[in-house]
Enzyme design. Structure first.
Site, short mmCIF file in Angstrom:
data_model
loop_
_atom_site.label_atom_id
_atom_site.label_comp_id
_atom_site.label_asym_id
_atom_site.label_seq_id
_atom_site.Cartn_x
_atom_site.Cartn_y
_atom_site.Cartn_z
CD GLN A 111 -17.45 -49.82 -11.14
OE1 GLN A 111 -17.55 -51.05 -11.19
NE2 GLN A 111 -16.36 -49.18 -11.53
CG ASP A 155 -22.93 -49.05 -17.08
OD1 ASP A 155 -22.31 -50.04 -17.55
OD2 ASP A 155 -23.78 -49.15 -16.17
NE ARG A 208 -15.91 -52.41 -7.71
CZ ARG A 208 -16.93 -53.16 -8.17
NH1 ARG A 208 -17.14 -53.26 -9.46
NH2 ARG A 208 -17.74 -53.81 -7.33
CB CYS A 212 -18.63 -49.69 -14.23
SG CYS A 212 -20.09 -50.11 -15.18
NE ARG A 236 -23.28 -57.52 -8.87
CZ ARG A 236 -22.46 -57.19 -9.87
NH1 ARG A 236 -22.50 -57.85 -11.01
NH2 ARG A 236 -21.60 -56.21 -9.73
CG HIS A 255 -22.33 -50.81 -9.15
ND1 HIS A 255 -21.84 -51.60 -8.10
CD2 HIS A 255 -21.80 -51.36 -10.29
CE1 HIS A 255 -21.08 -52.55 -8.60
NE2 HIS A 255 -21.03 -52.43 -9.91
#
Ligand code: CP
Ligand code: NVA
Length: 305
Positions: A131, A219, A287, A259, A101, A128
């Site tokens: 996700q 988001d 996830r 998310c 990340r 991402h």
């Protein structure tokens, strides 16, 4: 040859569909106790905070029989200036895969070039993919099929939006993004995604995007690393809140996705996040299952055979 998962586009439509099927099986408990990562150590190098990504990967690696090794730059020599390339080469001698990340997507690409083991993007400024792989699984579970589905994304054209573009291109749904001028998704990602199966529309009016939508997605307005733009962004996005009025434009059985983490009262109201259309906790759970399917395929014993 090793394969990386830096963006959703790295996988073909067929590969994505088969990972979703496998993730749904794993969620049902099929092959529970099988350990495709036995004897393998998987790194987690996180340059930004995380709840879901970190914990779902650590738990997933454990459930597949492997060992997670969590690192932050402050705890390893990367934070003292050791190069990405040297770090990647050294870690490749210990690890069988690494989840990263980071800030600029180029850092991931640089790491992947020097790494002998598969690199998985656990979020960058541009993508991402883990996700959205889990999001595709959630949509499949809730809606059955992607064909003809209208997904409306309301808000910032950020990393999640970019990965949703690639998802539309691969899975073949209609993606309508409503965002303010100047906050569109990445132009190159958009152009590439438009060569795929789906249909992608970018417009300004949230109500127009939400109209008869099957899925409503939003988001945060301020992503990690954009904190210095907080006030400007709050002003710019204030008409882009996912609230009950907007949900009213969508189909009666529409699902609401986010998310997480959410900034309650900003991009989404409590009533919508906690309301009957919301599937955000299933999304978060998925996830784990989606990433287990990904790791089994990318890092497991059968990989490359
Ligand atoms: N959705 C997501 O990636 O959450 P975390 O930042 O908690 O990992
Ligand atoms: N767009 C958000 C997603 C967090 C999971 C961010 O990058 O901060």
């Amino acid at each position: 040859m090793k394969r990386d998962f830096l963006r959703l586009w790295d996988l073909s439509s067929e590969e994505i569909f088969s990972l979703i099927e496998r993730a749904i099986e794993l969620k049902k408990g099929v092959d529970a106790g099988k350990c495709p990562l036995i004897g393998k150590s998987i790194g987690l190098l996180f340059e930004k905070p995380s709840t879901r990504t970190r914990v779902s990967f650590e738990v997933g690696i454990y459930q597949l029989g492997g060992q997670p090794v969590y690192m932050t730059p402050a705890e390893i020599q990367l934070g003292r200036g050791e190069t990405i390339s040297d770090t990647a080469k050294v870690l490749s001698r210990y690890l069988q895969g690494i989840v990263i990340r980071t800030h600029e997507h180029e850092r991931l690409q640089e790491f992947a070039v020097s790494s002998d083991v598969p690199v998985i993007n656990g979020l960058s400024n541009l993508h991402h993919p883990c996700q959205v792989l889990a999001d595709l699984m959630t949509i499949k579970e809730k809606k059955g099929d992607f064909k003809g589905l209208k997904v409306a994304y309301i808000g910032d054209g950020n990393n999640v939006a970019n990965s949703l573009l690639e998802a539309a291109g691969r899975a073949g749904f209609i993606l309508v993004i409503a965002c303010p001028e100047g906050y569109e998704p990445d132009a190159e990602v958009l152009e590439e995604a438009r060569t795929g199966r789906g249909e992608i529309i970018i417009l300004r009016e949230p109500a127009e995007a939400a109209a008869k939508a099957d899925v409503l997605y939003t988001d945060v307005w301020i992503s990690m690393g954009q904190e210095n733009e907080t006030e400007k962004r709050r002003q710019r996005f204030k008409t882009y809140q996912l609230n009950e009025t907007l949900v009213g434009y969508a189909k009666k059985d529409a699902i609401v996705m986010h998310c997480l983490p959410a900034h309650r009262g900003e991009e989404i109201t409590d009533a919508v996040l906690d309301g009957p259309h919301s599937v955000v906790l299933d999304q978060a759970e998925n996830r784990l299952h989606a990433q287990k399917a990904l790791m089994e395929w990318l890092l497991g014993d059968s990989y490359g055979k």
